[in-house]
Design a protein around this motif. Sequence first.
Motif, short mmCIF file in Angstrom:
data_model
loop_
_atom_site.label_atom_id
_atom_site.label_comp_id
_atom_site.label_asym_id
_atom_site.label_seq_id
_atom_site.Cartn_x
_atom_site.Cartn_y
_atom_site.Cartn_z
N GLU A 111 0.83 -1.20 0.00
CA GLU A 111 0.00 0.00 0.00
C GLU A 111 0.88 1.27 0.00
OE1 GLU A 111 -2.94 -0.51 -0.63
OE2 GLU A 111 -3.60 1.58 -0.55
N VAL A 112 1.97 1.22 0.76
CA VAL A 112 2.88 2.37 0.82
C VAL A 112 3.54 2.58 -0.55
CG1 VAL A 112 4.98 3.27 1.86
CG2 VAL A 112 3.29 2.12 3.29
N PHE A 113 4.06 1.50 -1.13
CA PHE A 113 4.71 1.62 -2.44
C PHE A 113 3.72 2.12 -3.49
CE2 PHE A 113 8.01 -1.55 -1.00
CZ PHE A 113 9.08 -0.70 -1.16
N ARG A 114 2.50 1.59 -3.43
CA ARG A 114 1.50 1.97 -4.43
C ARG A 114 1.21 3.47 -4.35
NH1 ARG A 114 -4.57 -0.22 -5.30
NH2 ARG A 114 -4.65 0.06 -3.05
N ALA A 115 1.05 3.96 -3.12
CA ALA A 115 0.80 5.40 -2.95
C ALA A 115 2.00 6.19 -3.47
CB ALA A 115 0.55 5.72 -1.49
N GLY A 116 3.21 5.70 -3.19
CA GLY A 116 4.42 6.39 -3.63
C GLY A 116 4.50 6.47 -5.14
N ILE A 117 4.25 5.35 -5.79
CA ILE A 117 4.34 5.32 -7.26
C ILE A 117 3.29 6.24 -7.87
CG2 ILE A 117 4.02 3.85 -9.29
CD1 ILE A 117 5.26 1.56 -7.57
N LYS A 118 2.09 6.22 -7.27
CA LYS A 118 1.02 7.05 -7.84
C LYS A 118 1.27 8.54 -7.60
CE LYS A 118 -3.35 5.50 -7.92
NZ LYS A 118 -4.59 4.76 -7.49
N SER A 119 2.14 8.86 -6.64
CA SER A 119 2.41 10.28 -6.37
C SER A 119 3.33 10.90 -7.42
CB SER A 119 3.03 10.43 -4.98
OG SER A 119 4.39 10.04 -5.00
N ILE A 120 3.92 10.08 -8.28
CA ILE A 120 4.85 10.61 -9.28
C ILE A 120 4.05 11.02 -10.52
CG2 ILE A 120 6.92 10.15 -10.65
CD1 ILE A 120 7.25 10.13 -7.56
N PRO A 121 4.22 12.28 -10.96
CA PRO A 121 3.42 12.74 -12.10
C PRO A 121 3.67 11.90 -13.36
CG PRO A 121 4.89 14.49 -11.28
CD PRO A 121 5.10 13.30 -10.42
N ARG A 122 2.62 11.78 -14.14
CA ARG A 122 2.63 10.98 -15.36
C ARG A 122 3.73 11.42 -16.33
NH1 ARG A 122 -1.43 8.07 -18.16
NH2 ARG A 122 -1.28 8.63 -20.35
N GLY A 123 4.02 12.72 -16.33
CA GLY A 123 5.03 13.26 -17.24
C GLY A 123 6.38 12.57 -17.07
N LEU A 133 13.24 4.29 -23.08
CA LEU A 133 13.35 3.37 -21.95
C LEU A 133 12.12 2.46 -21.93
CD1 LEU A 133 14.58 5.73 -19.07
CD2 LEU A 133 15.95 4.21 -20.49
N SER A 134 12.33 1.21 -21.55
CA SER A 134 11.21 0.28 -21.45
C SER A 134 10.38 0.61 -20.20
CB SER A 134 11.73 -1.16 -21.35
OG SER A 134 12.41 -1.31 -20.12
N THR A 135 9.21 -0.01 -20.08
CA THR A 135 8.38 0.21 -18.90
C THR A 135 9.16 -0.11 -17.62
OG1 THR A 135 6.69 -0.81 -20.27
CG2 THR A 135 6.04 -0.19 -18.04
N ALA A 136 9.88 -1.23 -17.64
CA ALA A 136 10.61 -1.65 -16.45
C ALA A 136 11.75 -0.68 -16.15
CB ALA A 136 11.16 -3.06 -16.64
N GLN A 137 12.47 -0.26 -17.18
CA GLN A 137 13.57 0.70 -16.96
C GLN A 137 13.04 2.02 -16.43
OE1 GLN A 137 15.15 0.59 -20.95
NE2 GLN A 137 16.96 -0.54 -20.31
N ALA A 138 11.93 2.49 -16.99
CA ALA A 138 11.34 3.74 -16.50
C ALA A 138 10.95 3.58 -15.04
CB ALA A 138 10.13 4.12 -17.35
N MET A 139 10.38 2.44 -14.69
CA MET A 139 9.97 2.20 -13.31
C MET A 139 11.17 2.21 -12.37
SD MET A 139 7.64 1.70 -11.10
CE MET A 139 6.12 1.48 -12.03
N PHE A 140 12.22 1.47 -12.70
CA PHE A 140 13.30 1.30 -11.76
C PHE A 140 14.29 2.47 -11.71
CE2 PHE A 140 11.64 -2.96 -11.76
CZ PHE A 140 11.69 -3.26 -10.41
N HIS A 141 14.46 3.16 -12.83
CA HIS A 141 15.43 4.25 -12.82
C HIS A 141 14.80 5.62 -12.57
CE1 HIS A 141 18.63 1.59 -14.02
NE2 HIS A 141 17.90 1.17 -15.04
N VAL A 142 13.53 5.76 -12.94
CA VAL A 142 12.92 7.09 -12.86
C VAL A 142 11.83 7.16 -11.79
CG1 VAL A 142 11.59 8.82 -14.13
CG2 VAL A 142 13.46 7.60 -15.26
N ILE A 143 10.87 6.24 -11.82
CA ILE A 143 9.70 6.34 -10.93
C ILE A 143 10.03 5.91 -9.49
CG2 ILE A 143 7.28 5.72 -10.61
CD1 ILE A 143 7.85 7.22 -13.20
N LEU A 144 10.56 4.69 -9.35
CA LEU A 144 10.75 4.15 -7.99
C LEU A 144 11.68 4.99 -7.10
CD1 LEU A 144 10.76 0.26 -8.04
CD2 LEU A 144 9.23 1.83 -6.85
#
Lengths: 222, 254
Positions: A111-123, A133-144
Amino acid sequence: MDAFLNTFFNFEIMAQALPLLLKGAFMTLKLCSVVILCGLIGGLGLALAALSPNKLLKWVSVVWIDFFRAFPPLVLLVFVYSGLPFAGIKMSPFMAVVVAFFLNNSAYFAEVFRAGIKSIPRGQSEAARATGLSTAQAMFHVILPQAVRNVLPDLLSNTVEVVKLTSLASVVSLSELLYSANMARSVTYNASPLVLAAGLYLLVLWPLVRVTSRYQRGLAVN
Amino acid sequence: MNADRTMLEITALEKRFDQTEVLKNIDLRVREGEMVFVIGPSGSGKSTMLRCCNRLEEPTSGAIMIDGQRITDIPRRDLDRMRLKVGMVFQGFHLYPHMSVVKNVMLAQTKALKRPAAEAEARALEMLDQVGLRHKADAMPNELSGGQQQRVAIARALALDPKVMLFDEPTSALDPELVGSVLKVMKDLRAKGMTMLVVSHEMAFAREAADRVIFMDGGYVVEQGTPDEVFGNPKSDRLKSFLARVLNTDEDAA
Ligand SMILES: Nc1ncnc2c1ncn2[C@@H]1O[C@H](COP(=O)(O)OP(=O)(O)OP(=O)(O)O)[C@@H](O)[C@H]1O
Ligand SMILES: [Mg+2]
């Protein structure tokens, strides 16, 4: 007054009980490490699943997260330890505690991670995807990295909860800190070991709580 | 460079979101080395059209060719490689706030293009130099002005050696005094022969620097031509009233 001190703050008895309590404290630390590590990994996996575009995966993980967040952890522990053997699944007290608290804790971390990820703007993810970047690369290098930073206080306070939670393990006779202290109390007919145990819990938790609220204040200021 | 070679071509592009049809029938061509401006009222589908060109948005039908490749036919799993050829600059910059400027420009180079770190860093510094920000390489994005952030975003896209650059209102979020620095970078790029498709409200700049201007309204390309034709001699009523509106507000602002 003397009677009070003798019952609760008897240093002689504390000294006697200390080796046993330290062994218990070590077990508590071991439990916490395993539960927190598995909880973080499982929670991240659940959070990613809950945010996945795959409808089925998303639905299953959201229900899973809600279920184990709602389920009382003590009931879960007793069920895993004493209920599952009826289905032929028998576990050591240690394993039962790890499994039960992993189920509970990974749901909270998710739940904490989900809220954190959703707090990052779509841009952010669009910019990353637009550069190939692939979806996974964007997730691990930029979003997370940004998401974790945003929810660090919640991750920390969840960690505090795990340490408290492990004291429930005494009900399945796992000799962690509380169980050891209670043993020492019944052997010595004196409450001082319990006071010592409380002191040991506070010794670990107080700094954690301090860091958490300091961090929360820091975020509020920025 | 062959000035007649088509770099980007959109044919009969249509895009629907559920029931609303945003792009009805878009045809448009950008030759190699051209800078083409797209203007039009808010909600006319300019961003949507641009986002179809790197498949951030999935076209409902129609075809888009970029550098001889029909990008509308590429399966989803191969999109990442195609996107390396198409640089995109957003209104809101979208720099990664947790990385230094130079790391921002290096990330996709090392992860998507698989360039060795040293080479990526050299290339990043070269691109930052081109946008006049080499001295900010180690700064964090939040230490930069909006104009500087946008120039870093341009460098980030350029570092991947794209064939086409797409700009979606690159200066709309900037304070007026910072707009010029970004426009200058775009003009330099044009001089270097970069192919650019630019959605923008900077009418004066379009008039001065664009090779062609395209006017979109209601999901169609209504009119297109050289800046002189479009601004000096608009034919359709819709373009006339649009120009009257934006040029008026420009004067009000001045
Ligand atoms: N993801 C979406 N889902 C539904 N409708 C959308 C979506 N994206 C855009 N639209 C709609 O499509 C229309 C065109 O939007 P678009 O952003 O392309 O316009 P625009 O010409 O770029 O406008 P502006 O000048 O305000 O940026 C708008 O009516 C918008 O509400
Ligand atoms: Mg737009």
